[in-house]
Design a protein around this motif. Structure first.
Motif, mmCIF file in Angstrom:
data_model
loop_
_atom_site.group_PDB
_atom_site.id
_atom_site.type_symbol
_atom_site.label_atom_id
_atom_site.label_comp_id
_atom_site.label_asym_id
_atom_site.label_seq_id
_atom_site.Cartn_x
_atom_site.Cartn_y
_atom_site.Cartn_z
ATOM 1 N N LYS A 263 14.391 34.473 58.554
ATOM 2 C CA LYS A 263 15.576 33.881 57.923
ATOM 3 C C LYS A 263 16.736 33.849 58.912
ATOM 4 O O LYS A 263 17.485 32.885 58.985
ATOM 5 N N PHE B 242 21.494 18.945 54.368
ATOM 6 C CA PHE B 242 20.182 18.535 53.847
ATOM 7 C C PHE B 242 20.259 17.044 53.536
ATOM 8 O O PHE B 242 20.993 16.633 52.648
ATOM 9 N N ARG C 298 17.291 15.026 53.079
ATOM 10 C CA ARG C 298 16.261 14.696 52.086
ATOM 11 C C ARG C 298 15.461 15.953 51.760
ATOM 12 O O ARG C 298 15.444 16.886 52.548
ATOM 13 N N PRO C 299 14.819 15.990 50.575
ATOM 14 C CA PRO C 299 14.079 17.201 50.207
ATOM 15 C C PRO C 299 12.938 17.477 51.177
ATOM 16 O O PRO C 299 12.336 16.551 51.707
ATOM 17 N N GLY D 127 10.273 29.160 55.972
ATOM 18 C CA GLY D 127 11.015 28.086 56.660
ATOM 19 C C GLY D 127 10.785 26.721 56.068
ATOM 20 O O GLY D 127 11.234 25.715 56.605
HETATM 21 N N1 LIG Z 1 15.887 19.729 52.481
HETATM 22 C C1 LIG Z 1 16.300 20.351 53.595
HETATM 23 N N2 LIG Z 1 16.723 19.630 54.648
HETATM 24 C C2 LIG Z 1 17.127 20.238 55.779
HETATM 25 N N3 LIG Z 1 17.152 21.582 55.970
HETATM 26 C C3 LIG Z 1 16.724 22.355 54.944
HETATM 27 C C4 LIG Z 1 16.290 21.788 53.709
HETATM 28 N N4 LIG Z 1 15.926 22.811 52.892
HETATM 29 C C5 LIG Z 1 16.148 23.957 53.592
HETATM 30 N N5 LIG Z 1 16.633 23.682 54.821
HETATM 31 C C6 LIG Z 1 16.986 24.640 55.875
HETATM 32 O O1 LIG Z 1 15.762 25.108 56.427
HETATM 33 C C7 LIG Z 1 15.811 26.520 56.630
HETATM 34 C C8 LIG Z 1 14.749 27.183 55.785
HETATM 35 O O2 LIG Z 1 15.086 26.949 54.442
HETATM 36 P P1 LIG Z 1 14.771 28.070 53.349
HETATM 37 O O3 LIG Z 1 15.348 29.377 53.778
HETATM 38 O O4 LIG Z 1 15.096 27.515 52.023
HETATM 39 O O5 LIG Z 1 13.185 28.128 53.548
HETATM 40 P P2 LIG Z 1 12.239 29.302 53.076
HETATM 41 O O6 LIG Z 1 10.899 28.687 52.864
HETATM 42 O O7 LIG Z 1 12.843 30.055 51.966
HETATM 43 O O8 LIG Z 1 12.181 30.171 54.383
HETATM 44 P P3 LIG Z 1 12.366 31.727 54.449
HETATM 45 O O9 LIG Z 1 11.411 32.292 53.433
HETATM 46 O O10 LIG Z 1 12.044 32.086 55.861
HETATM 47 O O11 LIG Z 1 13.812 31.888 54.077
HETATM 48 C C9 LIG Z 1 17.220 26.962 56.265
HETATM 49 O O12 LIG Z 1 17.993 26.967 57.439
HETATM 50 C C10 LIG Z 1 17.719 25.854 55.343
HETATM 51 O O13 LIG Z 1 19.113 25.701 55.473
#
Ligand SMILES: Nc1ncnc2c1ncn2[C@@H]1O[C@H](COP(=O)(O)OP(=O)(O)OP(=O)(O)O)[C@@H](O)[C@H]1O
Length: 475
Positions: A67, A115, A117-118, A144
């Motif tokens: 993270k 962000f 797009r999803p 991630g």
């Molecule tokens: N739709 C999106 N577009 C661009 N960046 C995104 C998007 N969703 C999440 N991110 C970014 O990607 C990174 C990972 O997102 P997130 O922490 O939600 O993933 P995660 O699967 O929960 O990973 P972890 O478990 O390691 O936290 C973060 O920096 C977040 O800001």
């Protein structure tokens, strides 16, 4: 801590660390001024709970490290697999956040976070989580890929800001992970100030009789359970969304499973249950089914790491010093890009980093003794190209995605605790360099019959031809 009678007078004690494993301190009594604390209360009162289970440390530290170092999504091309609770209901995924008809304040927050797009997992998970009536979900997707952002958006969407009491609850396995998720909630809710967040974590002591006004609670299982059951800061019957994050880390943390289940049992049947995990081992799956009734299930397979785009060699040496010399000979070539050098022990890694530095080579050292934040800073510098070579160990580097690495050197071949080839670690290490079709180079350093045998067995396992490379001649 051995099983003996331990009388502690806290007045002289600097820091008291107790295990969450009660059997470890059966006979420990702790004197706090005039009152004696019995073991069962000890940990809760002191709020210092460090689990003795190294696996927990490892998983939690790795999750936190990812993270901290992750500033963007892990690109994954793999399709999402969906198992729907009600196969007849239309499954739809979205290609834009606008299609989700989010509150304008939240759409603003999403865009402010960059962000556009999803992500893959969000395309499918968000419509399910935002559906009316809400649907329960178990989602497995590696670190991630956007899980946290997805459930945070779901919680913020389901809150009724007019109601000044906790409506959404998120449970994380550790204090640090809860803080990280809280940060995402605060960022995404930046334009939604009428919705407030409170941290149910050790150290956040509230007055008895407090009735929380914040609509979202994020915390660790023990404290959340206390706030619901013992201290009554939260009325669990009013919770509309319950999120259990990092279920795989929860499993590895003694006591967290039953605490989470006790929390879930207090929630109303109408409460939407969402569970997320990076892995789906049987233990995680069995735990998930106990927490989330009638779930939709989403899986995002991990990138199939192939070895095809990677040239693999081995260099024959007769000693650790000769391996070091070989490394110096090829140092010029491997720093054309960025290289990670893996050692088996922290001691060797420290020795090698020191020797390379003494030779005037700029290297970074990543080792398990460091705090997670320190490790994140080292990786950040490496990723920003401030160092070209990162020396580390297996354990420390497990699960870390540093995508621009194009050269991997196994100064020591990966072996497991029984001294057998660690094929998965070999694949995970080497697999990094060849990601997304980039050409990668892997050099294995062999310095004994034992390590030659390990390499032969790895080669058999992957049935991949590994070519010999002359020690001091490099194309
Ligand atoms: N739709 C999106 N577009 C661009 N960046 C995104 C998007 N969703 C999440 N991110 C970014 O990607 C990174 C990972 O997102 P997130 O922490 O939600 O993933 P995660 O699967 O929960 O990973 P972890 O478990 O390691 O936290 C973060 O920096 C977040 O800001």
């Amino acid at each position: 801590m051995t099983d003996h009678h331990l009388q502690l007078n806290l007045a002289e004690t600097e820091l008291l660390v107790v295990s969450t494993n009660p059997s470890l301190y059966q006979n420990v009594t702790i004197q706090l001024g005039s009152s004696t604390i019995t073991p069962s209360k000890t940990a809760r009162n002191l709020g210092v709970m460090i689990d003795d289970n190294p696996k927990c440390h490892d998983k939690a530290a790795q999750s936190l490290l990812n993270k901290l170092i992750r500033s963007n999504l892990v690109n994954t091309t793999n399709q999402v697999e969906v198992l729907q609770r009600d196969p007849t209901s239309p499954l739809y995924s979205v290609k834009s956040f606008e299609e989700l008809r989010l509150k304008p304040q939240l759409l603003q927050g999403v865009y402010a976070m960059g962000f556009n797009r999803p992500s893959k997992i969000q395309e499918t998970a968000l419509p399910m989580m935002l559906a009316e009536p809400p649907q329960n979900l178990i989602a497995q997707s590696q670190s991630g890929t956007g899980k946290t952002a997805a459930f945070v958006l779901a919680m913020l969407s389901h809150v009724d800001p007019e109601n000044k009491w906790p409506q959404c609850m998120c449970v994380s396995p550790t204090y640090e992970l809860a803080l990280q998720t809280g940060k995402v909630i605060e960022q995404m809710g930046k334009f939604y100030p009428e919705v407030q967040l409170v941290y149910a974590i050790r150290g956040n002591k509230l007055e008895r009789g407090t009735k929380l006004q914040e609509q979202i609670v994020i915390g660790t299982p023990g404290t959340v359970l206390d706030w619901c059951q013992k201290l009554k800061f939260i009325d669990p019957r009013k919770i509309k969304v319950f999120v259990l994050d990092e279920a795989d880390v929860m499993i590895a943390t003694q006591g967290h499973q039953d605490q989470s289940i006790r929390i879930q049992r207090m929630l109303p049947k109408t409460c939407q249950m969402l569970l997320f995990s990076a892995t789906f081992e049987d233990t995680v799956w069995n735990f998930a089914k106990r927490i989330v009734p009638d779930p939709n299930i989403i899986k995002l397979k991990r990138e199939e790491e192939t070895l095809d785009t990677i040239k693999q060699y081995y260099v024959i040496c007769n000693s650790k010093e000769e391996k070091f010399q070989a490394l110096c000979n090829i140092y010029g070539a491997i720093t054309i890009a960025q290289a990670m050098i893996f050692c088996h022990t922290r001691k060797t890694a420290g020795w090698l980093a020191g020797e390379l530095s003494r030779e005037g080579h700029q290297v970074a050292l990543l080792s398990g003794e460091m705090q997670v934040e320190q490790r994140a800073a080292v990786i950040e510098r490496f990723r920003d190209g401030k160092e070209k070579v990162l020396v580390t160990t297996n354990v420390c580097a497990r699960g870390i995605d540093v995508e621009q690495v194009s050269v991997v050197i196994n100064f020591d071949l990966p072996v497991d605790k029984d001294g057998n080839p660690d094929n998965e670690t070999y694949l995970h290490r080497i697999g990094r360099t060849g990601r997304f079709g980039k050409r990668g180079l892997a050099i294995n350093m062999v310095d004994s019959r034992f390590s030659m045998n390990i390499l032969d067995r790895i080669q058999e396992h992957f049935s991949k031809f590994i070519k010999t490379k002359q020690m001091n001649v490099l194309d």
